[in-house]
Design a protein around this motif. Sequence first.
Motif, PDB file in Angstrom:
ATOM      1  N   VAL A   1      63.885 -76.559  18.513  1.00 12.36           N
ATOM      2  CA  VAL A   1      64.822 -75.822  19.266  1.00 12.36           C
ATOM      3  C   VAL A   1      65.020 -74.362  18.334  1.00 12.36           C
ATOM      4  O   VAL A   1      65.327 -74.854  17.087  1.00 12.36           O
ATOM      5  CB  VAL A   1      65.823 -76.404  19.835  1.00 12.36           C
ATOM      6  CG1 VAL A   1      66.596 -75.122  20.806  1.00 12.36           C
ATOM      7  CG2 VAL A   1      65.500 -77.382  20.725  1.00 12.36           C
ATOM      8  N   THR A   2      64.817 -73.208  18.707  1.00 10.67           N
ATOM      9  CA  THR A   2      65.252 -72.210  17.853  1.00 10.67           C
ATOM     10  C   THR A   2      66.857 -71.834  18.356  1.00 10.67           C
ATOM     11  O   THR A   2      67.082 -71.674  19.552  1.00 10.67           O
ATOM     12  CB  THR A   2      64.395 -71.031  18.146  1.00 10.67           C
ATOM     13  OG1 THR A   2      63.080 -71.313  17.715  1.00 10.67           O
ATOM     14  CG2 THR A   2      65.172 -69.704  17.449  1.00 10.67           C
ATOM     15  N   LEU A   3      67.736 -71.746  17.542  1.00  6.45           N
ATOM     16  CA  LEU A   3      69.124 -71.380  17.843  1.00  6.45           C
ATOM     17  C   LEU A   3      69.427 -70.114  17.154  1.00  6.45           C
ATOM     18  O   LEU A   3      68.991 -69.910  16.270  1.00  6.45           O
ATOM     19  CB  LEU A   3      69.978 -72.487  16.955  1.00  6.45           C
ATOM     20  CG  LEU A   3      71.257 -73.043  17.658  1.00  6.45           C
ATOM     21  CD1 LEU A   3      70.868 -73.861  18.851  1.00  6.45           C
ATOM     22  CD2 LEU A   3      71.974 -73.851  16.754  1.00  6.45           C
ATOM     23  N   ALA A   4      69.987 -69.388  17.989  1.00  9.31           N
ATOM     24  CA  ALA A   4      70.387 -68.023  17.860  1.00  9.31           C
ATOM     25  C   ALA A   4      72.000 -67.687  17.863  1.00  9.31           C
ATOM     26  O   ALA A   4      72.419 -68.090  18.702  1.00  9.31           O
ATOM     27  CB  ALA A   4      69.578 -67.044  18.517  1.00  9.31           C
ATOM     28  N   CYS A   5      72.390 -66.616  16.867  1.00  9.75           N
ATOM     29  CA  CYS A   5      73.805 -66.524  17.199  1.00  9.75           C
ATOM     30  C   CYS A   5      73.892 -65.044  17.931  1.00  9.75           C
ATOM     31  O   CYS A   5      73.250 -64.348  17.523  1.00  9.75           O
ATOM     32  CB  CYS A   5      74.496 -66.232  15.720  1.00  9.75           C
ATOM     33  SG  CYS A   5      76.264 -66.008  15.911  1.00  9.75           S
ATOM     34  N   VAL A   6      74.874 -65.006  18.736  1.00 16.10           N
ATOM     35  CA  VAL A   6      75.109 -63.797  19.418  1.00 16.10           C
ATOM     36  C   VAL A   6      75.619 -62.521  18.351  1.00 16.10           C
ATOM     37  O   VAL A   6      75.385 -61.620  18.526  1.00 16.10           O
ATOM     38  CB  VAL A   6      76.120 -63.662  20.401  1.00 16.10           C
ATOM     39  CG1 VAL A   6      77.505 -64.100  19.921  1.00 16.10           C
ATOM     40  CG2 VAL A   6      76.040 -62.621  21.396  1.00 16.10           C
ATOM     41  N   SER A   7      76.155 -62.986  17.149  1.00 14.26           N
ATOM     42  CA  SER A   7      76.292 -61.844  16.185  1.00 14.26           C
ATOM     43  C   SER A   7      75.041 -61.492  15.426  1.00 14.26           C
ATOM     44  O   SER A   7      75.586 -60.626  14.452  1.00 14.26           O
ATOM     45  CB  SER A   7      77.596 -62.620  15.244  1.00 14.26           C
ATOM     46  OG  SER A   7      78.707 -63.126  15.806  1.00 14.26           O
TER      47      SER A   7
ATOM     48  N   TYR B   1      85.638 -70.401  24.098  1.00 12.24           N
ATOM     49  CA  TYR B   1      86.762 -69.882  23.201  1.00 12.24           C
ATOM     50  C   TYR B   1      86.537 -68.237  22.649  1.00 12.24           C
ATOM     51  O   TYR B   1      87.503 -67.708  22.829  1.00 12.24           O
ATOM     52  CB  TYR B   1      86.322 -70.588  21.751  1.00 12.24           C
ATOM     53  CG  TYR B   1      87.129 -69.855  20.599  1.00 12.24           C
ATOM     54  CD1 TYR B   1      88.528 -70.405  20.324  1.00 12.24           C
ATOM     55  CD2 TYR B   1      86.664 -68.979  19.653  1.00 12.24           C
ATOM     56  CE1 TYR B   1      89.110 -69.983  18.927  1.00 12.24           C
ATOM     57  CE2 TYR B   1      87.572 -68.474  18.546  1.00 12.24           C
ATOM     58  CZ  TYR B   1      88.449 -68.988  18.321  1.00 12.24           C
ATOM     59  OH  TYR B   1      89.347 -68.661  17.181  1.00 12.24           O
ATOM     60  N   TRP B   2      85.343 -67.461  22.962  1.00 16.29           N
ATOM     61  CA  TRP B   2      85.143 -66.384  22.724  1.00 16.29           C
ATOM     62  C   TRP B   2      85.354 -65.249  23.797  1.00 16.29           C
ATOM     63  O   TRP B   2      85.400 -64.205  23.739  1.00 16.29           O
ATOM     64  CB  TRP B   2      83.674 -66.166  21.915  1.00 16.29           C
ATOM     65  CG  TRP B   2      83.530 -66.690  20.406  1.00 16.29           C
ATOM     66  CD1 TRP B   2      83.057 -67.909  20.088  1.00 16.29           C
ATOM     67  CD2 TRP B   2      84.237 -66.320  19.367  1.00 16.29           C
ATOM     68  NE1 TRP B   2      83.217 -67.736  18.661  1.00 16.29           N
ATOM     69  CE2 TRP B   2      83.988 -66.961  18.206  1.00 16.29           C
ATOM     70  CE3 TRP B   2      85.012 -64.887  19.288  1.00 16.29           C
ATOM     71  CZ2 TRP B   2      84.549 -66.637  16.949  1.00 16.29           C
ATOM     72  CZ3 TRP B   2      85.637 -64.604  17.857  1.00 16.29           C
ATOM     73  CH2 TRP B   2      85.204 -65.299  17.062  1.00 16.29           C
ATOM     74  N   ILE B   3      85.140 -65.903  24.835  1.00 17.50           N
ATOM     75  CA  ILE B   3      85.267 -64.980  26.142  1.00 17.50           C
ATOM     76  C   ILE B   3      86.702 -64.339  26.193  1.00 17.50           C
ATOM     77  O   ILE B   3      86.764 -63.010  26.262  1.00 17.50           O
ATOM     78  CB  ILE B   3      85.262 -65.912  27.449  1.00 17.50           C
ATOM     79  CG1 ILE B   3      84.055 -67.070  27.511  1.00 17.50           C
ATOM     80  CG2 ILE B   3      84.849 -64.970  28.742  1.00 17.50           C
ATOM     81  CD1 ILE B   3      82.688 -66.210  26.520  1.00 17.50           C
ATOM     82  N   PRO B   4      87.774 -64.653  26.167  1.00 18.22           N
ATOM     83  CA  PRO B   4      88.843 -63.836  26.085  1.00 18.22           C
ATOM     84  C   PRO B   4      88.850 -62.961  24.835  1.00 18.22           C
ATOM     85  O   PRO B   4      89.943 -62.107  24.843  1.00 18.22           O
ATOM     86  CB  PRO B   4      90.221 -64.829  25.952  1.00 18.22           C
ATOM     87  CG  PRO B   4      89.583 -66.145  25.863  1.00 18.22           C
ATOM     88  CD  PRO B   4      88.263 -66.176  26.162  1.00 18.22           C
ATOM     89  N   ARG B   5      88.150 -63.211  23.994  1.00 18.59           N
ATOM     90  CA  ARG B   5      88.180 -62.386  22.568  1.00 18.59           C
ATOM     91  C   ARG B   5      86.918 -61.437  22.809  1.00 18.59           C
ATOM     92  O   ARG B   5      86.549 -60.831  21.779  1.00 18.59           O
ATOM     93  CB  ARG B   5      87.844 -63.343  21.435  1.00 18.59           C
ATOM     94  CG  ARG B   5      89.319 -64.475  21.258  1.00 18.59           C
ATOM     95  CD  ARG B   5      88.868 -65.229  20.044  1.00 18.59           C
ATOM     96  NE  ARG B   5      89.831 -65.875  19.857  1.00 18.59           N
ATOM     97  CZ  ARG B   5      90.521 -66.893  20.471  1.00 18.59           C
ATOM     98  NH1 ARG B   5      89.854 -67.374  21.523  1.00 18.59           N
ATOM     99  NH2 ARG B   5      91.585 -67.326  20.040  1.00 18.59           N
TER     100      ARG B   5
ATOM    101  N   ALA C   1      78.461 -57.368  19.965  1.00 14.70           N
ATOM    102  CA  ALA C   1      79.315 -57.644  21.020  1.00 14.70           C
ATOM    103  C   ALA C   1      78.972 -56.722  22.233  1.00 14.70           C
ATOM    104  O   ALA C   1      78.487 -55.590  22.146  1.00 14.70           O
ATOM    105  CB  ALA C   1      80.796 -57.111  20.730  1.00 14.70           C
ATOM    106  N   PRO C   2      79.131 -57.098  23.547  1.00 13.23           N
ATOM    107  CA  PRO C   2      79.900 -58.321  23.994  1.00 13.23           C
ATOM    108  C   PRO C   2      78.424 -59.577  24.105  1.00 13.23           C
ATOM    109  O   PRO C   2      78.795 -60.514  24.560  1.00 13.23           O
ATOM    110  CB  PRO C   2      80.497 -58.047  25.199  1.00 13.23           C
ATOM    111  CG  PRO C   2      79.356 -57.065  25.844  1.00 13.23           C
ATOM    112  CD  PRO C   2      78.862 -56.193  24.736  1.00 13.23           C
ATOM    113  N   ASP C   3      77.235 -59.056  24.236  1.00 15.66           N
ATOM    114  CA  ASP C   3      76.286 -60.047  24.628  1.00 15.66           C
ATOM    115  C   ASP C   3      74.942 -60.255  23.923  1.00 15.66           C
ATOM    116  O   ASP C   3      73.955 -60.734  24.379  1.00 15.66           O
ATOM    117  CB  ASP C   3      75.987 -59.844  26.039  1.00 15.66           C
ATOM    118  CG  ASP C   3      75.326 -58.836  26.435  1.00 15.66           C
ATOM    119  OD1 ASP C   3      75.154 -57.845  25.671  1.00 15.66           O
ATOM    120  OD2 ASP C   3      75.023 -58.424  27.846  1.00 15.66           O
TER     121      ASP C   3
END
Length: 486
Positions: free
Chosen positions: A252-258, A366-370, A471-473
């Motif tokens: 699996v390839t994992l990616a960070c939204v950042s 965790y990250w949604i209200p942020r 940000a945001p997606d």
Amino acid sequence: MIAVGAALAAGHLVAGFVGPPASPFLAVGNWVRDLSPHPVTEWAKQTFGTADKLVLFLGVTLVLLAVVVAGALASRRRAWPGLLVAVGLGIVGFVAVTSRPDLGQLGFLAPIASLLAGVFTFRLLHTRALTTTTSGDRRAFLRLSGGVALGAGLLGGLGAVLSSRVDVEASRREVGRLRVADPAPPVPAGADFPGTASFITANRDFYRIDTALTVPQVSAQDWRLRVHGLVERELDLDFAALSGRRLVERPVTLACVSNEVGGSLVSTAEFIGVPLRELLDEAGVRPDADQLLSTSVDGFTAGSPVDAVLDPARGALLAIGMNGEPLPVEHGFPARLVVPGLYGYVSATKWVTDLELTTFAAKQGYWIPRGWSARGPVKTQSRIDTPHDGSATGGELTVAGVAWAPAVGIDRVEVGVDGRWRDAELATEVSVNTWRMWRVRLDLAPGDHRIAVRATDRTGATQTDRLAPPAPDGATGWHTVTVTVS
Ligand SMILES: Nc1nc2c(c(=O)[nH]1)N[C@H]1C(S)=C(S)[C@@H](COP(=O)(O)O)O[C@H]1N2
Ligand SMILES: [Mo]
């Protein structure tokens, strides 16, 4: 300052016995991190990258120093301003520690020890300071202060040693080799090219992102997982029950939204675990559940769409292994989630201990209200690995890199040289859930050239050239490098 040092040392020492999360200084750091307004968090991540945690601690230390110096200056004659600061800081520490989700039963003792040590030390030193008249008195006072400071340093250090004694590496070694019923086929030789990232990222090179100021230490022995919420029956698993099930292995390839365009917060591993779908089928997901909210031992949460988690083609895992070993501690030992096609912040919970079937309307990760999007499908992206931006090269060169659209697959990669596009050669596809390498041979005239890359995924969609920040997606845009041909 000495009193606050003594307070922190006492708390750290007691935390050494009752568990690292009880340390008031650490807990306040966590608290500041969680309560920071989202522009501040984003600015810190942008500016300091993964050093943001160190900067957070330095920031907390500076604020603490400012408060303490103010209290000390106000206490030249009277004791009460200093006592007020000592008690106030003690209460802040107590609230921060007791609001932690991973606190042991006796964890509250550490901030109480801090409060008492702070108040007592301040009282002692302040009284002595006020009664100091002769130079002999002054020497005695300095000796006492120095002794208290030294003692605090030693006790705090002892606390740090005791905290690090929780040795989950031993637990990892004890888990040893995982018996995989359904191993992944070997990665074919043509899955990567010279000059690209290697198809499988070694565990030590795998990118790491999380909010943990200290890596959670959970032994396999102590680990439990609860599956509850909108289910027919709750499940409660321990590690032996999990590792004794039919284990599968999936790349699996994992990616960070950042990840910025061209960035390195994307990696691939062979994950070993139990198909999440099997587990959730046993629990019986009720039709009204549309979100799987996963929680880690330290309180991080991620909300994934139930459809994605149950999709057999993605084969989401409750993973306990990575590249043939038990999960490394920084990557979630003893267990984490891996859901192909979703950014890590909405799916890849490490040190996971709780799975709740719920709805997107009812709960947020965790990250949604942020300020980040509740849905986080990985955007189709591509990156040039060779040549590097700004490099000098000969006219004949190979441009090579990676492209990814996990859960979808890559069908085409094009390389644009000074605005003219040509198809790149694609490497063997290992799985739709992993990245795909590409390369192209170029013969360029002397001078500067701009080389860009864009991928087309299996839905037929080609990456947009419109630049968007993470940000945001998730970031968009074409990765572009400039080379000089001599
Ligand atoms: N417990 C916990 N799990 C977490 C996170 C976190 O902050 N805490 N961060 C997530 C994010 S944002 C990403 S991109 C992935 C990264 O996983 P890795 O560090 O194994 O690469 O973990 C996810 N899982
Ligand atoms: Mo992330």
